[in-house]
Design a protein around this motif. Structure first.
Motif, mmCIF file in Angstrom:
data_model
loop_
_atom_site.group_PDB
_atom_site.id
_atom_site.type_symbol
_atom_site.label_atom_id
_atom_site.label_comp_id
_atom_site.label_asym_id
_atom_site.label_seq_id
_atom_site.Cartn_x
_atom_site.Cartn_y
_atom_site.Cartn_z
ATOM 1 N N ASP A 126 -0.697 3.955 1.316
ATOM 2 C CA ASP A 126 -1.467 4.691 2.321
ATOM 3 C C ASP A 126 -0.882 4.435 3.710
ATOM 4 O OD1 ASP A 126 -3.325 5.430 4.295
ATOM 5 O OD2 ASP A 126 -5.030 4.979 3.009
ATOM 6 N N THR B 92 0.838 -1.188 0.000
ATOM 7 C CA THR B 92 0.000 0.000 0.000
ATOM 8 C C THR B 92 0.877 1.245 0.000
ATOM 9 O OG1 THR B 92 -1.812 1.152 1.116
ATOM 10 C CG2 THR B 92 -0.196 0.092 2.530
ATOM 11 N N GLU C 55 -3.349 2.814 6.231
ATOM 12 C CA GLU C 55 -3.603 1.398 5.971
ATOM 13 C C GLU C 55 -2.401 0.562 6.404
ATOM 14 O OE1 GLU C 55 -5.652 -1.243 2.533
ATOM 15 O OE2 GLU C 55 -4.276 0.304 1.836
#
Length: 58
Positions: free
Chosen positions: A22, A20, A25
């Motif tokens: 992010d 990811t 996350e």
């Protein structure tokens, strides 16, 4: 054929892993996945950066 399908018969240590970009996350995965599925750790690196050599790992 998807990479996961190619790797499935081989099993660990060859297995697909999630990634990811992010940070939230990634933090969630770091906090929850070890207990849920037994992950061994987290690799944090820039997208274009190579994985560190073994002797550079902490």
């Amino acid at each position: 054929m998807a990479l996961a399908e190619v790797l499935a018969p081989l099993g660990p240590p060859l297995q697909p892993v999630t990634s990811t970009t992010d940070p939230d996350e990634a933090q969630l995965w770091h906090d929850t996945l070890p207990a849920a599925i037994g992950t061994e750790g987290t690799v944090i690196k820039k997208a274009g950066q190579a994985y560190p050599r073994r002797e550079q790992r902490i």
